[in-house]
Design a protein around this motif. Sequence first.
Motif, PDB file in Angstrom:
ATOM      1  N   LEU A 195       0.937  -1.055  -0.019  1.00 53.63           N
ATOM      2  CA  LEU A 195      -0.111  -0.010   0.144  1.00 53.63           C
ATOM      3  C   LEU A 195       0.983   1.330  -0.036  1.00 53.63           C
ATOM      4  N   ILE A 196       0.353   2.216  -0.723  1.00 51.70           N
ATOM      5  CA  ILE A 196       1.493   3.287  -0.940  1.00 51.70           C
ATOM      6  C   ILE A 196       0.283   4.262  -0.372  1.00 51.70           C
ATOM      7  N   TYR A 197       0.586   5.012   0.553  1.00 52.19           N
ATOM      8  CA  TYR A 197      -0.582   5.923   1.249  1.00 52.19           C
ATOM      9  C   TYR A 197      -0.097   6.967   1.595  1.00 52.19           C
ATOM     10  N   ILE A 198      -1.170   8.081   1.242  1.00 53.39           N
ATOM     11  CA  ILE A 198      -1.108   9.542   1.697  1.00 53.39           C
ATOM     12  C   ILE A 198      -2.201   9.834   2.264  1.00 53.39           C
ATOM     13  N   PRO A 199      -2.126   9.947   3.638  1.00 53.20           N
ATOM     14  CA  PRO A 199      -3.269  10.275   4.420  1.00 53.20           C
ATOM     15  C   PRO A 199      -4.025  11.426   4.332  1.00 53.20           C
ATOM     16  N   ALA A 200      -5.199  11.348   4.102  1.00 59.46           N
ATOM     17  CA  ALA A 200      -6.136  12.298   3.847  1.00 59.46           C
ATOM     18  C   ALA A 200      -6.084  13.453   5.008  1.00 59.46           C
ATOM     19  N   GLY A 201      -5.646  13.069   6.231  1.00 59.81           N
ATOM     20  CA  GLY A 201      -5.700  13.944   7.230  1.00 59.81           C
ATOM     21  C   GLY A 201      -4.980  13.372   8.517  1.00 59.81           C
ATOM     22  N   ALA A 202      -4.718  14.506   9.544  1.00 55.69           N
ATOM     23  CA  ALA A 202      -4.308  14.034  10.754  1.00 55.69           C
ATOM     24  C   ALA A 202      -5.261  13.010  11.574  1.00 55.69           C
ATOM     25  N   THR A 203      -6.486  13.142  11.389  1.00 57.38           N
ATOM     26  CA  THR A 203      -7.574  12.348  12.283  1.00 57.38           C
ATOM     27  C   THR A 203      -7.644  11.055  11.462  1.00 57.38           C
ATOM     28  N   ALA A 204      -7.536  10.133  12.289  1.00 57.83           N
ATOM     29  CA  ALA A 204      -7.507   8.459  11.698  1.00 57.83           C
ATOM     30  C   ALA A 204      -6.597   8.034  10.927  1.00 57.83           C
ATOM     31  N   ALA A 205      -5.615   8.738  10.836  1.00 59.53           N
ATOM     32  CA  ALA A 205      -4.487   8.464   9.678  1.00 59.53           C
ATOM     33  C   ALA A 205      -3.816   7.087  10.096  1.00 59.53           C
ATOM     34  N   THR A 206      -3.858   6.759  11.418  1.00 59.81           N
ATOM     35  CA  THR A 206      -3.173   5.659  11.863  1.00 59.81           C
ATOM     36  C   THR A 206      -3.981   4.288  11.235  1.00 59.81           C
ATOM     37  N   VAL A 207      -5.339   4.441  11.168  1.00 56.60           N
ATOM     38  CA  VAL A 207      -6.126   3.453  10.912  1.00 56.60           C
ATOM     39  C   VAL A 207      -5.850   2.504   9.840  1.00 56.60           C
ATOM     40  N   PRO A 208      -5.616   3.222   8.376  1.00 55.29           N
ATOM     41  CA  PRO A 208      -5.064   2.377   7.426  1.00 55.29           C
ATOM     42  C   PRO A 208      -3.908   1.691   7.310  1.00 55.29           C
ATOM     43  N   THR A 209      -2.801   2.378   8.276  1.00 56.64           N
ATOM     44  CA  THR A 209      -1.562   1.728   8.350  1.00 56.64           C
ATOM     45  C   THR A 209      -1.693   0.482   8.884  1.00 56.64           C
ATOM     46  N   LYS A 210      -2.602   0.825  10.263  1.00 55.29           N
ATOM     47  CA  LYS A 210      -2.436  -0.357  11.361  1.00 55.29           C
ATOM     48  C   LYS A 210      -3.191  -1.729  10.480  1.00 55.29           C
ATOM     49  N   THR A 211      -4.304  -1.302   9.734  1.00 52.59           N
ATOM     50  CA  THR A 211      -5.142  -2.315   8.878  1.00 52.59           C
ATOM     51  C   THR A 211      -4.341  -3.032   8.003  1.00 52.59           C
ATOM     52  N   ALA A 212      -3.813  -2.377   7.133  1.00 50.89           N
ATOM     53  CA  ALA A 212      -2.932  -2.980   6.008  1.00 50.89           C
ATOM     54  C   ALA A 212      -1.698  -4.078   6.829  1.00 50.89           C
ATOM     55  N   LYS A 213      -1.107  -3.355   7.665  1.00 54.32           N
ATOM     56  CA  LYS A 213       0.075  -4.191   8.322  1.00 54.32           C
ATOM     57  C   LYS A 213      -0.549  -5.523   9.136  1.00 54.32           C
ATOM     58  N   ALA A 214      -1.769  -5.250   9.694  1.00 52.18           N
ATOM     59  CA  ALA A 214      -2.337  -6.380  10.424  1.00 52.18           C
ATOM     60  C   ALA A 214      -2.505  -7.374   9.143  1.00 52.18           C
ATOM     61  N   ALA A 215      -2.900  -6.999   8.005  1.00 46.55           N
ATOM     62  CA  ALA A 215      -3.074  -8.067   7.002  1.00 46.55           C
ATOM     63  C   ALA A 215      -1.838  -8.545   6.158  1.00 46.55           C
ATOM     64  N   GLY A 216      -0.721  -7.946   6.780  1.00 47.88           N
ATOM     65  CA  GLY A 216       0.862  -8.411   6.298  1.00 47.88           C
ATOM     66  C   GLY A 216       1.206  -7.718   4.989  1.00 47.88           C
ATOM     67  N   ILE A 217       0.694  -6.627   4.811  1.00 47.57           N
ATOM     68  CA  ILE A 217       0.865  -5.824   3.697  1.00 47.57           C
ATOM     69  C   ILE A 217       1.863  -4.466   4.029  1.00 47.57           C
ATOM     70  N   PRO A 218       2.813  -4.331   3.325  1.00 46.74           N
ATOM     71  CA  PRO A 218       3.886  -3.385   3.640  1.00 46.74           C
ATOM     72  C   PRO A 218       3.093  -1.981   3.241  1.00 46.74           C
ATOM     73  N   VAL A 219       3.570  -1.179   3.872  1.00 45.56           N
ATOM     74  CA  VAL A 219       2.895   0.372   3.767  1.00 45.56           C
ATOM     75  C   VAL A 219       4.050   1.342   3.659  1.00 45.56           C
ATOM     76  N   ILE A 220       4.001   2.050   2.672  1.00 45.26           N
ATOM     77  CA  ILE A 220       4.982   3.127   2.099  1.00 45.26           C
ATOM     78  C   ILE A 220       4.043   4.327   2.250  1.00 45.26           C
ATOM     79  N   ASN A 221       4.457   5.289   3.353  1.00 50.51           N
ATOM     80  CA  ASN A 221       3.660   6.503   3.463  1.00 50.51           C
ATOM     81  C   ASN A 221       4.297   7.579   2.669  1.00 50.51           C
TER      82      ASN A 221
END
Length: 312
Positions: free
Chosen positions: A89-115
Amino acid sequence: MLTKRSLLLAAAAVIPLLGLSGMASAKEAKKLGLAVANLQADFFNQIKQSVEAYGKEKGIEIVTVDAKGDSATQVSQVQDLITQNIDALIYIPAGATAATVPTKTAKAAGIPVINVDRNAEGAPGDTFIATNSVASAKAVCDYIAKQAGGKGELIIIHGQKGTTPEVDRSKGCGEALSAYPDIKVVGELWSEGWHQDEGFKLTQDLLQSHPDVSIVIGQADALALGAAQAVKVANPGHKVWVAGFDGDVAALKALKGGVFDVTATQQTQGMGRLSVDAAIKLVAGETVPAEQLQDATLTTKDNVDQFIAKHP
């Protein structure tokens, strides 16, 4: 009964198989998810175009989603990307609020995250690719302070509060202004989405209370263009220096035309390619640096032509 020779032959036969097994386990990136904050912004569009073009060149499918500035939408979009079996997942957060949720969700599924551009506070991805906004904002604010003669009243139009660029650009500009005691910050306002119309409205509001302002800092080019428009409408009767940040294509042309005075041109195309390269390495099990900060170039009328011709 196994002889010493037969044991050696058996071991020799297994070694190539072990090598093949190791090769088979090295995963190859075939599909990447790209979750973008808001494609209305030229900055994000340039990164999107770079990721998609470079992905195509590498034979990788890119699935792009646009949160249109809404964190809740982005959380849902990332969950959907995960169901599509993306490899990273290449991820550009839409804002500070809830920005951690997609990262945690992807990593929990074993998917690397590039912010990219914005990090998720408390839940960073496997790598963070962005401009060194502290150093670049310091250079921009130092330049505009010098152009104003090191004195005068200044207002700041911030980006979206709490996002990585807003925080870092505030820090860098603050460091620069600390060297100019005769410049007084008389007003600051925060935008909700870094938009040009916000730059116009917020600057207009501040100019009504502070008509003697001679310096305006817009933390993004869109904000700076809106600020320049507000200054023109106000017609203060004295020079008002306006600074931006990003190096958006339209803004670079406006800079050349004298609409505003300085920006920092970010390596949007380079960051897009770098994010794909990072995804390929992470999927293959390789390590990448936790932080990959890129330089931005201080841009004025003197050097803007090169970036209009070819954006870095």
